[in-house]
Design a protein around this motif. Structure first.
Motif, mmCIF file in Angstrom:
data_model
loop_
_atom_site.group_PDB
_atom_site.id
_atom_site.type_symbol
_atom_site.label_atom_id
_atom_site.label_comp_id
_atom_site.label_asym_id
_atom_site.label_seq_id
_atom_site.Cartn_x
_atom_site.Cartn_y
_atom_site.Cartn_z
ATOM 1 N N PRO A 278 0.512 -1.249 -0.188
ATOM 2 C CA PRO A 278 -0.012 0.063 -0.680
ATOM 3 C C PRO A 278 0.541 1.109 -0.143
ATOM 4 C CG PRO A 278 -0.001 -0.871 1.994
ATOM 5 C CD PRO A 278 1.221 -1.415 1.258
ATOM 6 N N TYR A 279 2.479 0.879 -0.264
ATOM 7 C CA TYR A 279 3.168 2.209 0.239
ATOM 8 C C TYR A 279 4.170 2.104 -1.273
ATOM 9 C CZ TYR A 279 1.407 1.391 5.106
ATOM 10 O OH TYR A 279 0.267 1.618 6.410
ATOM 11 N N PRO A 280 4.608 4.016 -0.768
ATOM 12 C CA PRO A 280 5.786 3.468 -1.888
ATOM 13 C C PRO A 280 6.902 2.394 -1.811
ATOM 14 C CG PRO A 280 4.902 5.682 -1.633
ATOM 15 C CD PRO A 280 4.073 4.833 -0.686
ATOM 16 N N VAL A 281 7.937 2.196 -2.654
ATOM 17 C CA VAL A 281 8.857 1.046 -2.225
ATOM 18 C C VAL A 281 10.485 1.142 -2.801
ATOM 19 C CG1 VAL A 281 9.826 -1.360 -3.056
ATOM 20 C CG2 VAL A 281 7.055 -0.954 -2.796
ATOM 21 N N LEU A 282 11.239 0.805 -1.714
ATOM 22 C CA LEU A 282 12.343 0.744 -1.550
ATOM 23 C C LEU A 282 12.999 -0.706 -2.114
ATOM 24 C CD1 LEU A 282 14.462 2.624 -1.872
ATOM 25 C CD2 LEU A 282 15.248 2.956 0.066
ATOM 26 N N LEU A 283 13.478 -1.236 -2.549
ATOM 27 C CA LEU A 283 14.249 -2.645 -2.966
ATOM 28 C C LEU A 283 14.991 -2.227 -2.442
ATOM 29 C CD1 LEU A 283 13.941 -5.577 -3.302
ATOM 30 C CD2 LEU A 283 12.930 -5.552 -5.206
ATOM 31 N N CYS A 284 15.555 -2.709 -1.608
ATOM 32 C CA CYS A 284 17.521 -3.225 -1.953
ATOM 33 C C CYS A 284 17.769 -4.076 -2.123
ATOM 34 C CB CYS A 284 18.426 -2.021 -0.538
ATOM 35 S SG CYS A 284 18.209 -0.346 -0.613
ATOM 36 N N GLY A 285 19.770 -4.179 -1.703
ATOM 37 C CA GLY A 285 19.904 -5.925 -1.866
ATOM 38 C C GLY A 285 21.677 -6.335 -3.364
ATOM 39 N N ASP A 286 21.268 -7.681 -2.599
ATOM 40 C CA ASP A 286 22.005 -8.936 -3.235
ATOM 41 C C ASP A 286 20.771 -9.522 -4.237
ATOM 42 O OD1 ASP A 286 24.208 -10.464 -4.128
ATOM 43 O OD2 ASP A 286 25.235 -10.693 -2.713
ATOM 44 N N LEU A 287 20.820 -9.396 -5.451
ATOM 45 C CA LEU A 287 20.220 -9.580 -6.586
ATOM 46 C C LEU A 287 20.679 -11.350 -6.954
ATOM 47 C CD1 LEU A 287 17.638 -9.053 -8.649
ATOM 48 C CD2 LEU A 287 18.680 -8.350 -9.975
ATOM 49 N N ASN A 288 22.105 -10.845 -6.909
ATOM 50 C CA ASN A 288 23.183 -12.210 -7.485
ATOM 51 C C ASN A 288 22.515 -12.940 -8.924
ATOM 52 O OD1 ASN A 288 24.927 -13.443 -5.824
ATOM 53 N ND2 ASN A 288 23.039 -13.815 -4.418
ATOM 54 N N ASP A 289 22.451 -11.675 -9.530
ATOM 55 C CA ASP A 289 21.899 -12.039 -11.618
ATOM 56 C C ASP A 289 22.034 -10.863 -11.942
ATOM 57 O OD1 ASP A 289 21.096 -13.179 -13.007
ATOM 58 O OD2 ASP A 289 19.216 -13.909 -11.985
ATOM 59 N N LEU A 290 22.505 -10.733 -13.370
ATOM 60 C CA LEU A 290 22.661 -10.087 -13.631
ATOM 61 C C LEU A 290 22.435 -9.127 -14.581
ATOM 62 C CD1 LEU A 290 25.608 -11.209 -16.033
ATOM 63 C CD2 LEU A 290 26.434 -10.632 -13.884
ATOM 64 N N PRO A 291 22.574 -7.675 -14.900
ATOM 65 C CA PRO A 291 21.174 -6.690 -15.706
ATOM 66 C C PRO A 291 20.330 -7.646 -16.855
ATOM 67 C CG PRO A 291 23.229 -5.632 -14.758
ATOM 68 C CD PRO A 291 23.599 -6.955 -15.184
ATOM 69 N N SER A 292 20.928 -8.256 -17.572
ATOM 70 C CA SER A 292 20.231 -8.829 -18.473
ATOM 71 C C SER A 292 19.474 -10.079 -18.004
ATOM 72 C CB SER A 292 21.626 -9.138 -19.605
ATOM 73 O OG SER A 292 22.113 -9.749 -18.844
ATOM 74 N N SER A 293 19.309 -10.303 -17.012
ATOM 75 C CA SER A 293 18.166 -11.527 -16.735
ATOM 76 C C SER A 293 17.447 -10.858 -16.416
ATOM 77 C CB SER A 293 19.296 -12.242 -14.868
ATOM 78 O OG SER A 293 18.750 -11.061 -14.408
ATOM 79 N N TYR A 294 16.265 -13.125 -16.528
ATOM 80 C CA TYR A 294 14.835 -12.653 -16.009
ATOM 81 C C TYR A 294 14.414 -12.259 -14.850
ATOM 82 C CZ TYR A 294 10.116 -14.411 -14.498
ATOM 83 O OH TYR A 294 8.821 -14.894 -14.271
ATOM 84 N N THR A 295 15.336 -11.995 -13.589
ATOM 85 C CA THR A 295 15.066 -11.814 -12.535
ATOM 86 C C THR A 295 15.285 -10.358 -12.691
ATOM 87 O OG1 THR A 295 16.917 -13.204 -11.392
ATOM 88 C CG2 THR A 295 16.368 -11.890 -10.462
ATOM 89 N N TYR A 296 16.397 -10.089 -12.865
ATOM 90 C CA TYR A 296 16.517 -7.660 -12.903
ATOM 91 C C TYR A 296 15.553 -7.231 -13.608
ATOM 92 C CZ TYR A 296 19.360 -3.601 -13.866
ATOM 93 O OH TYR A 296 19.046 -2.710 -13.827
#
Length: 363
Positions: A278-296
């Protein structure tokens, strides 16, 4: 002859580029080879850039094709190299500023093998984190041990610095030392919890809702998704000889596949949780994946990325020989990014800290 060779590689680069971008949208748990194709996308981007210069030298008119691809897929280049420049942080303002530090602290180097050559390393790292001026700290590979003063991180980073804390452990050892994720906040924490994954894992995502001085609420997530499970030395050994490439290469590929699949499940659950916020979001951390990934790509479809919007240079976040960016800050459109920096001069851990300043726009 040269023109034919260039034409062949131009066709190859185009197909590779299009396929790599397409594979960013394919969940690896549905079709795992897509993870490897997406991971290779930087190679296609570099090849296309090289072809631009070669065509400019050989036949300038034909350079329009790779140039067009660069323009069309500029967002992909911007994930790896940014020249955004950040806004200047105002000294005095009535707007609500949020100063954030996200950092994989590598258990504050508490293991003896991590500080055998530098006994003061754990203390210097702990002191640096505790005294950082950020309002919100998102720490991965967090470590706390009340029984040993230098590692009493809840107190040193939290209470002593006027911060509230939420810690979620994936392990408490036999002497009571805690391992997990932590969020520290100078703003009051009014709610907290964990994003629940479908499958058992030691990796986690936690969140807190913090009440800002202007009475707005911000949701802060701290993530540490499934590890790549690859050591730098393994990559080096695999390159050194044909035998090592066959044995270690297969092992590395199996673990990469497992990571792609696990993170694709995890990021879907994470995005569902974010979309319900319900609020604006800030997401931080170790993605363990590259910027070209499905995760990203999954996260980028809903949130802005701080490096893309405010970074400079390549923004590598891994403190080692592998030139990769796997640590990130994502944020909702309701937040405005004022500054972002990868602190690559801070080398306590195998990750560099990320610091940023945001403005939370008032309703």
């Amino acid at each position: 002859m040269l023109r034919k060779i260039l034409s062949f590689f131009t066709a190859l680069a185009t197909a590779w580029l299009l396929l790599g971008v397409l594979c960013q949208y394919v969940p690896p748990h549905v079709f795992w080879p897509a993870g490897f194709v997406a991971m290779s996308l930087p190679g296609a981007l570099l090849l296309n850039l090289l072809l631009l210069f070669l065509w400019l030298w050989k036949k300038p008119l034909w350079a329009l094709w790779p140039l067009g691809l660069i323009i069309l897929f500029w967002g992909q280049h911007n994930r790896y190299f940014a020249l955004s420049g950040s806004s200047e942080v105002p000294q005095e303002t009535t707007e609500q500023l949020v100063n954030v530090l996200s950092y994989n602290v590598r258990v504050f180097n508490s293991y003896k093998h991590l500080h055998k050559d530098d006994p003061d390393l754990p203390e210097r790292e702990m002191k640096w984190v505790a005294e950082h001026p950020a309002d919100i700290l998102c720490l991965q590979e967090f470590y706390h041990y009340k029984g040993e003063a230098p590692y009493n991180s809840r107190k040193r980073i939290g209470k002593d610095q006027g911060r509230q804390v939420f810690v979620d452990n994936f392990l408490v050892n036999r002497v009571g030392a805690e391992f997990g994720l932590a969020i520290f906040s100078r703003f009051p924490i009014v709610n907290k919890g964990r994003v629940k994954f479908d499958r058992p894992t030691k990796n986690q995502v936690i969140f807190v809702d913090v009440r800002m001085p202007n009475k707005d609420t911000l949701r802060v997530y701290n993530m540490h998704l499934e590890s790549m499970a690859i050591e730098e030395k393994e990559v080096g050994e695999a390159v050194e000889s044909k035998i090592a490439l066959e044995t270690k290469g297969r092992s590395i590929a199996r673990r990469l596949k497992g990571g792609f699949v696990a993170r694709s499940h995890q990021v879907r659950k994470l995005l569902e949780h974010i979309e319900a916020s319900p609020y604006p979001v800030l997401l931080c951390g170790d993605l363990n994946d590259l910027p070209s990934s499905y995760t990203y790509q999954t996260l980028r479809s809903q949130l802005e990325n701080a490096f893309e919007e405010g970074g400079n240079g390549f923004g590598f976040t891994y403190n080692g020989k592998l030139p990769i960016r796997i640590d990130n800050q994502f944020y909702s459109p309701e937040l405005e990014l004022l500054s972002f920096e990868v602190l690559d001069q801070i080398k306590f851990s195998d990750h560099f800290p990320l610091q940023a300043t945001y403005v939370l726009e008032q309703d």
